[in-house]
Design a protein around this motif. Structure first.
Motif, PDB file in Angstrom:
ATOM      1  N   ASN A   1     -10.463  -3.250   5.858  1.00 13.83           N
ATOM      2  CA  ASN A   1      -9.961  -4.493   4.943  1.00 13.83           C
ATOM      3  C   ASN A   1      -9.613  -4.207   2.792  1.00 13.83           C
ATOM      4  N   ASN A   2     -10.672  -3.257   2.923  1.00  9.82           N
ATOM      5  CA  ASN A   2      -9.773  -2.482   1.281  1.00  9.82           C
ATOM      6  C   ASN A   2      -8.519  -2.394   0.809  1.00  9.82           C
ATOM      7  N   GLY A   3      -8.572  -2.864  -0.100  1.00  8.92           N
ATOM      8  CA  GLY A   3      -7.366  -3.333  -0.619  1.00  8.92           C
ATOM      9  C   GLY A   3      -6.815  -1.102  -0.878  1.00  8.92           C
ATOM     10  N   PHE A   4      -5.416  -1.011  -1.306  1.00 12.54           N
ATOM     11  CA  PHE A   4      -4.734   0.281  -1.272  1.00 12.54           C
ATOM     12  C   PHE A   4      -4.887  -0.175  -3.125  1.00 12.54           C
ATOM     13  N   PRO A   5      -5.467   0.718  -3.921  1.00 14.40           N
ATOM     14  CA  PRO A   5      -4.841   1.173  -5.421  1.00 14.40           C
ATOM     15  C   PRO A   5      -3.563   1.862  -5.427  1.00 14.40           C
ATOM     16  N   TRP A   6      -2.762   1.054  -6.567  1.00 12.01           N
ATOM     17  CA  TRP A   6      -1.925   2.074  -7.160  1.00 12.01           C
ATOM     18  C   TRP A   6      -2.162   2.603  -8.521  1.00 12.01           C
ATOM     19  N   LEU A   7      -2.819   3.929  -7.801  1.00 15.27           N
ATOM     20  CA  LEU A   7      -4.114   4.025  -8.710  1.00 15.27           C
ATOM     21  C   LEU A   7      -2.593   6.417  -8.935  1.00 15.27           C
ATOM     22  N   ALA A   8      -2.849   7.002  -9.729  1.00 16.39           N
ATOM     23  CA  ALA A   8      -2.284   8.511 -10.208  1.00 16.39           C
ATOM     24  C   ALA A   8      -0.881   8.143 -10.017  1.00 16.39           C
ATOM     25  N   PRO A   9       0.222   7.299 -10.166  1.00 15.63           N
ATOM     26  CA  PRO A   9       1.321   7.204 -10.015  1.00 15.63           C
ATOM     27  C   PRO A   9       2.011   8.980 -10.676  1.00 15.63           C
ATOM     28  N   GLU A  10       2.646   9.805  -9.796  1.00 10.43           N
ATOM     29  CA  GLU A  10       3.700  10.533 -10.300  1.00 10.43           C
ATOM     30  C   GLU A  10       4.699  11.165  -9.351  1.00 10.43           C
ATOM     31  N   ILE A  11       5.562  11.296 -10.103  1.00 12.49           N
ATOM     32  CA  ILE A  11       6.581  11.837  -9.199  1.00 12.49           C
ATOM     33  C   ILE A  11       6.696  13.186  -8.871  1.00 12.49           C
ATOM     34  N   VAL A  12       6.750  13.300  -7.083  1.00 12.84           N
ATOM     35  CA  VAL A  12       6.082  15.128  -6.723  1.00 12.84           C
ATOM     36  C   VAL A  12       7.341  15.365  -6.122  1.00 12.84           C
ATOM     37  N   ASP A  13       8.492  15.295  -6.514  1.00 15.44           N
ATOM     38  CA  ASP A  13       9.185  15.611  -5.280  1.00 15.44           C
ATOM     39  C   ASP A  13      10.836  14.846  -5.895  1.00 15.44           C
ATOM     40  N   ALA A  14      11.729  15.513  -6.050  1.00 13.32           N
ATOM     41  CA  ALA A  14      13.005  15.115  -6.744  1.00 13.32           C
ATOM     42  C   ALA A  14      14.179  15.522  -6.159  1.00 13.32           C
ATOM     43  N   GLY A  15      15.248  15.214  -6.188  1.00 15.28           N
ATOM     44  CA  GLY A  15      16.507  15.639  -5.525  1.00 15.28           C
ATOM     45  C   GLY A  15      17.480  15.460  -6.734  1.00 15.28           C
TER      46      GLY A  15
ATOM     47  N   ASP B   1      19.035  12.188  -6.127  1.00 14.13           N
ATOM     48  CA  ASP B   1      19.696  11.205  -5.555  1.00 14.13           C
ATOM     49  C   ASP B   1      18.669  10.316  -5.040  1.00 14.13           C
ATOM     50  N   TRP B   2      17.768  10.685  -5.363  1.00 14.44           N
ATOM     51  CA  TRP B   2      16.122  10.530  -4.915  1.00 14.44           C
ATOM     52  C   TRP B   2      15.351  11.026  -5.209  1.00 14.44           C
ATOM     53  N   ILE B   3      13.938   9.950  -5.355  1.00 14.93           N
ATOM     54  CA  ILE B   3      12.672  10.907  -6.334  1.00 14.93           C
ATOM     55  C   ILE B   3      11.515  10.418  -5.174  1.00 14.93           C
ATOM     56  N   ASP B   4      10.713  10.850  -5.392  1.00 11.43           N
ATOM     57  CA  ASP B   4       9.432  10.650  -3.952  1.00 11.43           C
ATOM     58  C   ASP B   4       8.684  10.276  -5.067  1.00 11.43           C
ATOM     59  N   VAL B   5       8.130   9.551  -4.810  1.00 15.64           N
ATOM     60  CA  VAL B   5       6.442   8.638  -6.039  1.00 15.64           C
ATOM     61  C   VAL B   5       5.850   8.639  -4.986  1.00 15.64           C
ATOM     62  N   GLN B   6       4.618   8.800  -5.463  1.00 18.51           N
ATOM     63  CA  GLN B   6       3.309   9.150  -4.488  1.00 18.51           C
ATOM     64  C   GLN B   6       2.152   9.059  -5.670  1.00 18.51           C
ATOM     65  N   PHE B   7       1.029   8.207  -4.732  1.00 16.49           N
ATOM     66  CA  PHE B   7      -0.378   7.173  -5.680  1.00 16.49           C
ATOM     67  C   PHE B   7      -1.148   7.508  -4.654  1.00 16.49           C
ATOM     68  N   THR B   8      -2.469   7.838  -4.998  1.00 13.24           N
ATOM     69  CA  THR B   8      -3.183   9.158  -4.832  1.00 13.24           C
ATOM     70  C   THR B   8      -4.901   7.776  -4.610  1.00 13.24           C
ATOM     71  N   ASN B   9      -5.524   7.980  -4.284  1.00 12.91           N
ATOM     72  CA  ASN B   9      -6.743   7.700  -4.560  1.00 12.91           C
ATOM     73  C   ASN B   9      -7.661   8.572  -3.818  1.00 12.91           C
ATOM     74  N   ASP B  10      -9.070   8.065  -3.586  1.00 12.85           N
ATOM     75  CA  ASP B  10     -10.135   9.374  -2.812  1.00 12.85           C
ATOM     76  C   ASP B  10      -9.764   9.150  -1.382  1.00 12.85           C
ATOM     77  N   ILE B  11      -8.601   8.181  -0.924  1.00 15.33           N
ATOM     78  CA  ILE B  11      -8.707   8.332   0.945  1.00 15.33           C
ATOM     79  C   ILE B  11      -8.114   8.426   0.921  1.00 15.33           C
ATOM     80  N   ALA B  12      -6.013   8.516   0.806  1.00 13.13           N
ATOM     81  CA  ALA B  12      -5.268   9.214   1.093  1.00 13.13           C
ATOM     82  C   ALA B  12      -4.409   8.744  -0.622  1.00 13.13           C
ATOM     83  N   ARG B  13      -3.173   9.152   0.089  1.00 16.52           N
ATOM     84  CA  ARG B  13      -1.735   9.325  -0.941  1.00 16.52           C
ATOM     85  C   ARG B  13      -0.811   8.563   0.032  1.00 16.52           C
ATOM     86  N   PHE B  14      -0.011   7.655  -1.096  1.00 15.22           N
ATOM     87  CA  PHE B  14       1.599   7.010  -0.351  1.00 15.22           C
ATOM     88  C   PHE B  14       2.648   7.259  -1.360  1.00 15.22           C
ATOM     89  N   HIS B  15       3.203   6.839  -0.396  1.00 17.29           N
ATOM     90  CA  HIS B  15       5.143   7.375  -0.407  1.00 17.29           C
ATOM     91  C   HIS B  15       5.771   6.756  -1.201  1.00 17.29           C
TER      92      HIS B  15
END
Length: 537
Positions: free
Chosen positions: A78-92, A94-108
């Motif tokens: 039940n740990n909450g995923f913290p919105w850490l280290a936000p960055e745009i990792v890809d784009a076109g 008409d779109w952007i891919d924003v990634q958040f990263t912690n020591d467990i996973a990445r969420f886009h």
């Protein structure tokens, strides 16, 4: 979108490497507020992400979260995923891919220009008064309703008239064709999860999860997605179910996505267009209405709980043929069992084949598989071995708390005259259930019988003695408990398969009886039936 006057003191996005970003006043964006907060969105919606929550979330200028907890992710323990280290990792364009990263996973979050929602890969909100799953649609219980009753179980209350409200009434299957959309909605806003494919979801056709509900502790309306891998669509609209259903069909037709990303392997698009095969039985019956599951290879985990790879589910036709579409390349295990209504619901053996190689082709024909049956002589059977209680009274009906209270303590079933619907779907109270039957002839000298007891679910503690003509042939004691019964399900939990030998001389010509006598039960728990089958060895 929020008024520009509310987006003050914002810094520009700082990508790790040079990326050409979309331009224009309606371009999707990611803006840094400080080292703990950022805002993402486009001209239709935007969300402020800070800590482990996204709030406020604006859709067409209106905050759809209000004073609720906000959009959040929850994973192990039940740990909450913290919105850490936000960055745009890809784009076109008409779109952007924003990634958040912690020591467990990445969420886009993949955000498109002018699109009401975001594609996500790797939940939650409020003032949505209604919920929708393929099983249930309607008003969610309100917070004050929860507090007007007496709590009898977690997130479950009883009222003075004896009725109940439980968040588990909204549980549903997630891996069948109908379960492609769920969400919460109000008069002018809807928030939906759309699954264009179920290949990345855990488990087989009988997997159930809680998808929408009202949180009794906070009053928040919760929208849940038990994620397992690749993209799905988080979709916002004006609360229209028909619009969400229309969007779902568009997403399904677009699958597999030509998905721009920085976090999905190239094998994502390496697929077989279709995989076909056929199952027949060793006694020359076609595998009619079998549930077929293409899952983890060389894995001894029950299909219900398989999670390691990608999973595909279908049903055979009347001649035993099956087809899977858009199957990712790799090694798989092939599993099958009788589906609801199958004429093969008297087979007690397992159908399993490992090392199914799927390569990148338009079509793959696996050929014909022979399912070896148990080669015994049936005496009688109640129900079918399909891992479901649908034939029985109360089985596969609407979910509801405390339905086990309706189960009889004592029941007598007569083979040849009683109908399957007379048998109740759950044994949950102390008493005796008897099955009476006649044998027209003397049993063959030295012949033993086999009693199969198949349970669609089991919640401890439910202890019972099993007797044949007054002779104890076995017991059911406290097995590992699953939560299906006391969490409102009338359909299935974890399947249990038990067999008992009846020694020669016990069955007699003329009158006989099999009896299940419960010695210990607990409220709202018990044994959910699948089938009872008696055969000569």
């Amino acid at each position: 979108m929020r008024a520009s006057s509310m987006l003050i003191a914002l810094l520009g996005a700082v990508p790790v490497f040079s990326i050409d970003l979309p331009t224009g006043s309606d371009a999707p964006f990611h803006k840094i507020v400080n080292d703990k907060t950022c805002i993402i969105g486009n001209s239709v919606w935007d969300a402020t992400l800070s800590g482990s929550y996204a709030r406020p979330i604006y859709y067409n200028g209106k905050d759809i979260v209000d004073d609720a907890t906000g959009f959040y992710l929850s994973y192990v323990n039940n740990n909450g995923f913290p919105w850490l280290a936000p960055e745009i990792v890809d784009a076109g364009n008409d779109w952007i891919d924003v990634q958040f990263t912690n020591d467990i996973a990445r969420f886009h979050w993949v955000i498109h220009r002018g699109f009401a929602g975001a594609y996500q890969y790797w939940s939650n909100q409020r003032d949505f008064h209604s919920g929708h799953t393929y099983r249930k649609d309607g008003k969610l219980p309100t917070w004050d309703l929860y507090y007007s009753g007496t709590e009898v179980q977690d997130s479950t209350v009883q009222f003075s008239d004896g009725t109940y409200v439980s968040k588990y009434d909204w549980a549903t299957h997630i891996n069948i064709p109908e379960a492609k959309l769920w969400g919460v909605y109000g008069d002018d806003v809807g928030c939906w999860f759309i699954q264009p494919s179920q290949e990345y979801l855990n488990g087989d056709q009988l997997k159930q999860e809680l998808t929408v509900h009202m949180e009794a502790q906070t009053g928040d309306t919760a929208l849940l997605n038990m994620i397992g891998g690749e993209p799905w669509l988080w979709y916002l609209n004006d609360g229209s179910l028909s619009d969400a259903e229309s969007r779902t069909e568009k997403e399904i037709s677009a699958w597999p996505y030509a998905f721009p990303n920085a976090d999905i392997s190239a094998e994502y698009q390496s697929r077989a267009g279709s995989v076909t095969g056929r199952i027949i039985t060793s006694d020359s019956r076609a595998g009619d209405t079998l549930s077929v599951f293409l899952g983890d290879n060389n894995d001894d985990e029950f299909t219900l709980n398989q999670y390691a790879g990608y999973h595909y589910r279908t049903t055979t036709d009347s001649k035993g043929y099956f087809t899977f579409d858009n199957v990712r390349t790799g090694e798989y295990g092939l599993f099958a069992w009788p589906g609801e209504g199958s004429s093969l619901g008297d087979i007690t053996t397992n159908f399993t084949h490992f090392d199914i190689a799927i390569t990148k082709k338009d079509k793959i024909d696996l050929g014909t598989y022979t399912w070896e049956v148990q080669n015994r002589t049936k005496i009688w059977q109640i129900g079918t071995l399909d891992r479901l209680p649908c034939e029985f009274a109360g089985g596969c009906g609407p979910y509801g708390h405390a339905l086990t209270d309706d189960a009889p303590a004592d029941l007598t079933y007569t083979i040849g005259s009683s109908k399957a619907e007379y048998w109740h779907y759950v044994l949950s109270n102390n008493g005796a259930w008897a099955i009476n039957f006649k044998l027209n002839n003397e049993p063959v000298v030295g012949a033993s019988a086999r009693l199969t007891v198949s349970l669609a679910a089991y919640a401890a503690r439910c202890y019972m003695d099993i007797m044949a003509n007054g002779v104890v042939i076995g017991h059911i004691r406290s097995m590992a408990s699953d939560s299906a019964l006391y969490r409102s399900s009338t359909v299935a939990g974890v399947w249990r398969f038990l067999e008992y030998t009846i020694k020669p001389g016990t069955p007699k010509k003329c009158s006989n009886s099999i009896k299940f006598t419960t010695t210990t039960t607990e409220k709202w728990k018990g044994a959910m039936w699948d089938t009872i089958l008696l055969e000569w060895e």
